[in-house]
Design an enzyme around this catalytic site. Structure first.
Site, short mmCIF file in Angstrom:
data_model
loop_
_atom_site.label_atom_id
_atom_site.label_comp_id
_atom_site.label_asym_id
_atom_site.label_seq_id
_atom_site.Cartn_x
_atom_site.Cartn_y
_atom_site.Cartn_z
N GLU A 171 105.14 -19.86 15.41
CA GLU A 171 103.93 -20.22 15.89
C GLU A 171 102.41 -20.00 15.24
O GLU A 171 101.55 -20.43 15.52
CB GLU A 171 103.95 -19.82 17.83
CG GLU A 171 103.52 -18.20 17.65
CD GLU A 171 102.07 -18.13 18.49
OE1 GLU A 171 101.87 -18.43 19.24
OE2 GLU A 171 102.19 -17.47 18.71
N ASN A 172 102.61 -18.63 14.49
CA ASN A 172 101.82 -18.05 13.35
C ASN A 172 101.67 -18.05 12.09
O ASN A 172 101.10 -17.99 11.64
CB ASN A 172 101.79 -16.39 13.53
CG ASN A 172 101.67 -15.71 15.32
OD1 ASN A 172 102.31 -14.56 15.60
ND2 ASN A 172 100.45 -16.19 15.92
N HIS A 199 107.51 -15.50 25.86
CA HIS A 199 105.82 -14.96 24.57
C HIS A 199 104.98 -14.71 25.39
O HIS A 199 104.14 -14.81 26.12
CB HIS A 199 105.92 -16.10 23.84
CG HIS A 199 104.65 -16.10 22.67
ND1 HIS A 199 104.83 -15.99 21.44
CD2 HIS A 199 103.00 -15.95 22.89
CE1 HIS A 199 104.07 -15.84 20.63
NE2 HIS A 199 103.37 -15.54 20.99
N ASN A 244 101.06 -18.80 22.60
CA ASN A 244 99.07 -19.21 22.66
C ASN A 244 98.90 -19.82 21.70
O ASN A 244 97.63 -20.55 21.43
CB ASN A 244 99.07 -18.53 23.53
CG ASN A 244 98.85 -17.20 22.01
OD1 ASN A 244 100.21 -16.75 21.37
ND2 ASN A 244 97.87 -16.40 21.75
N HIS A 245 99.19 -19.90 20.20
CA HIS A 245 98.39 -20.70 19.20
C HIS A 245 99.10 -21.43 18.50
O HIS A 245 99.07 -22.77 17.25
CB HIS A 245 99.45 -19.32 18.14
CG HIS A 245 97.74 -18.13 18.05
ND1 HIS A 245 96.41 -18.17 18.05
CD2 HIS A 245 98.46 -16.93 18.31
CE1 HIS A 245 96.19 -16.93 18.52
NE2 HIS A 245 97.01 -16.56 18.49
#
Length: 267
Positions: free
Chosen positions: A39-40, A151, A67-68
């Site tokens: 996700e990053n 997460h 969350n990203h």
């Protein structure tokens, strides 16, 4: 069954690190399933299709999120593609959330569910993960392996989830905080647990980000633009979980970090 799980890939250096080290790790571990949190991957926030493809080509079977996951608009172009094994947290609110938070795959005729769930403590508010697990798990095949990427920000919420899911899933591995913890163990000889698997990216930055803006933020208490450190040395955090195919209980869990000061795993 051996499952290899690699922690949050951060930016270009994270992708480069994954491409460099993951094939070597897989050659040593010989996992039946490889999961990578991505996700990053794009500049530290979000993921584009080209990032997903690089992670997959490097050796990932499933790419999990956090969350990203929505930070790059382009994710909407492929997150619903059934041919792409990418996850977003299951517990986003609403009935028509794009993508999926749980994926079913077959590994040598053994059914495995990979579940992505997000915590609430010190995170943007989404549906309660405890209740979300209560909703999801009864709908899954009870004879399948269930592997969770949780997460979340706080150690207390992660440990609480680990206890809550003991005997209900095969493994609960934490992501998001980018620092690997030293608490790998098995709850009640059933569920493998690790508070955080760590990150894949810059060894010289702060959580994958350049040091100077973060230091200035702490020193001045004024806003500073954070930038991914793509010029530093590399590190990769991962764990290996061995699961009994008959009982779906974890037999062992081992966590590792490879960085310039610790290359023992590859010796």
């Amino acid at each position: 069954m051996k499952i290899l799980f690699v922690g949050d890939v951060v930016g270009k250096i994270g992708l480069d690190t994954l491409e460099n080290y993951l094939p070597q790790i897989k050659q040593r571990v010989k996992p039946q399933l490889t999961i990578v949190n991505g996700e990053n991957a794009n500049g530290g926030k979000g993921i584009k299709v080209e990032d997903y493809q690089r992670i997959q080509v490097a050796g990932a079977d499933v790419v999990s999120g956090g969350n990203h996951i929505w930070d790059k608009r382009e994710v909407m172009d492929f997150i619903d593609d059934p041919g792409k094994k990418i996850l977003r947290p299951y517990n986003y609110p609403g009935k028509n959330v794009p993508g999926r938070g749980c994926i079913e795959i077959k590994v040598n005729q053994k059914k495995v569910y990979v579940i992505n769930m997000q915590g609430n403590a010190l995170m943007q508010p989404i549906d309660n993960p405890f209740y979300a697990f209560d909703e999801l798990l009864p709908t899954l095949d009870k004879d399948a392996i269930k592997f969770v990427d949780f997460h979340a920000e706080t150690t207390s919420e992660k440990i609480a989830i680990g206890n809550y899911l003991t005997g209900r899933v095969s493994a609960v591995i934490g992501t998001h905080t980018h620092v690997q913890t030293n608490d790998a163990h098995i709850f009640n000889k059933e569920t493998a647990y690790l508070t955080d698997v760590g990150m894949t990216g810059s060894y010289d930055g702060i959580l994958g980000v350049k040091k100077e803006p973060i230091l200035n933020r702490f020193l001045t208490q004024r806003p500073n633009k954070f930038e991914v450190d793509d010029d530093g040395r590399m590190q990769i955090g991962f764990c290996v979980v061995d699961i009994n195919d008959q009982t779906n209980n974890a037999r062992s869990i081992h966590n590792y970090v490879i960085n310039p000061d610790n290359k023992k795993f590859l010796d």
